[in-house]
Structures are given as structure tokens and as C-alpha cells.
Enzyme design. Sequence first.
Site, PDB file in Angstrom:
ATOM      1  CG  ASN A  92      -1.484   1.324   1.587  1.00  0.00           C
ATOM      2  OD1 ASN A  92      -2.454   1.785   0.985  1.00  0.00           O
ATOM      3  ND2 ASN A  92      -0.877   1.988   2.574  1.00  0.00           N
ATOM      4  CE1 TYR A 106       0.390   8.529  -6.645  1.00  0.00           C
ATOM      5  CE2 TYR A 106      -0.980   8.686  -8.602  1.00  0.00           C
ATOM      6  CZ  TYR A 106      -0.831   8.396  -7.265  1.00  0.00           C
ATOM      7  OH  TYR A 106      -1.910   7.949  -6.538  1.00  0.00           O
ATOM      8  CB  VAL A 115      -8.551   8.006  -0.869  1.00  0.00           C
ATOM      9  CG1 VAL A 115      -9.045   7.458   0.463  1.00  0.00           C
ATOM     10  CG2 VAL A 115      -8.753   6.985  -1.986  1.00  0.00           C
TER      11      VAL A 115
END
Length: 277
Positions: free
Chosen positions: A104, A175, A208
Site C-alpha cells: 500500500n 506517479y 481518497v
Amino acid sequence: MIMGRVEGKVALISGIARGQGRSHAVKLAEEGADIIGFDICAQIDSVEYPMATQEDLDETIALVEKAGGRIFAKVADARDRSAVQQVVDEGVAEFGRLDIILANAGIMAITGEQRLREQAFFDGIDVMLNGVYNTVRAGLPHIQAGGRGGSVVITSSTAGLKGGLADGNPGVLGYIASKHAVVGLMRSWANAHAAESIRVNTVHPTGVATPMILNEAFGNYVQEFPKIAENLQNPLPVPNGLIEPVDVSNTILHLVSDTGRYITGTTVVVDAGFTAR
């Protein structure tokens, strides 16, 4: 007594100190799992916003224990294979098994003048591609040793399925490239370990509500580049435009529990329709 959906299992989680990693740890602990985790708890120079701290990690430990789970968590950098291996090996020695890996840990080196440095690209690749490799490679032999099968979930992003509004700066490219690249790792591992009943998937959230986005640096970034803010809108109505970490955790719980026993090699979106546009 109702058994939890991952009762008696042990989960390894990287980037556990806050955000999605913390949410996943608490959710799995609530459902009966014990947790092995690590976080860098330090700043990376190419990242403008404040990263997690030892205090954040301590809070996660307290929250997991409050949820009824045992936890073995230490400071380690996902980029450092030997440090990751040590945490994993010590955690498995503590709990006796490993069933779940959640790779994660992530950064967003896409804001500030730092994003223009070449190092921002390499840091993104090192944390979110090499770090995923290090985490999964450290944990997989322990899952295999159990002979019970298991589950690996890699956190990618909607940016792992779409190019977005990349303007060519190193931070954004690092990214997007890393979030795409882990899909290839996932598919390869899914094929390699299917016969052992080890399932491997990627999860692709939209924005998120975590400290990675809820910070001054990212707020300034979207104000400076309003087209980016416009592009980040979700088709489904989402309060404040950001889904909650638990929305991702609920999907991960499905993937790692028996309800997801036949799901492998898949890119699972939790995106309020973002990638359908």
C-alpha cells in the site's frame, strides 16, 4: 459467536502509519486478523506535504489493538529490501503465519518545485514500484510456506489505468508510471502463483480523503492548475469529491476473504465511475 471474515489470518501492510494503510489495518483487525506493518515515518525530499511520523504509527498500533487485533509494526522504508525483510520475518516469527499482503505504501511527489526535479520521478518509482516488489517478495515465501493459499492486493490508482493530465513533469510521470507498472507485476504474480491458490489483484481508487491529498500543498496545486481539479471530478456524487479510506478497505476485505476466493489477476476499481468517463 460470529466469526470475522479473516479470522485467524495474518496480514502484512506497508504504509500503515496513516491514511489507507491504517484504515486497512483497522478493518482487517475488526474482522479477526493480526497485523504486521511498517512505514517510513520520515520525510522524502521530493514530497512537499508532511509525511507520516512515529506518532502516527503509534496511533495506528493503538487503533488496531482497540479493534481487537494483535499488531507487530516497525519503522522501515519500502525502498530498503533488507529492512522490509527483517520486519516481515520478525512479524511472522511473532504470529506464526502470513496469509495476506497489502502493498500500500505510496507518495505523491507531484506538487511544489520539487515535482520538477528529476529525483521526483525516481522517488515515485522507488517507493511505488520497487517498494511494491520488495514488500511482495519479502512476504510471498511465508504465504507459500503455509500451504493454505493467500491473497496479495497492490494499491494502484485510477492513474494506473488512465494517463490523466500529465504535463510531463518528473513527479507526475513517476506517479503515473509506477501505478501503471504494478499492474504488470500483479498479472505476472497472479499467473505464477495461481496453482498455489495465491490470488493477486490491484485496487484502483479515485481520490481518497487521506493526508496525501488533504494538505496545503495539494490544495495549492489544484488552485494553480484548475484543469486538474476539473479532471478529478467523479461521475457519482461523492461528498467533498473524495471517497473515504474505508471505502477502499471494504473492497480489499472482499478481495482477501473467502468471498473473493476466485478473483485474481484483476484490476479492481473503487472510483465512483471515474475511469468510465
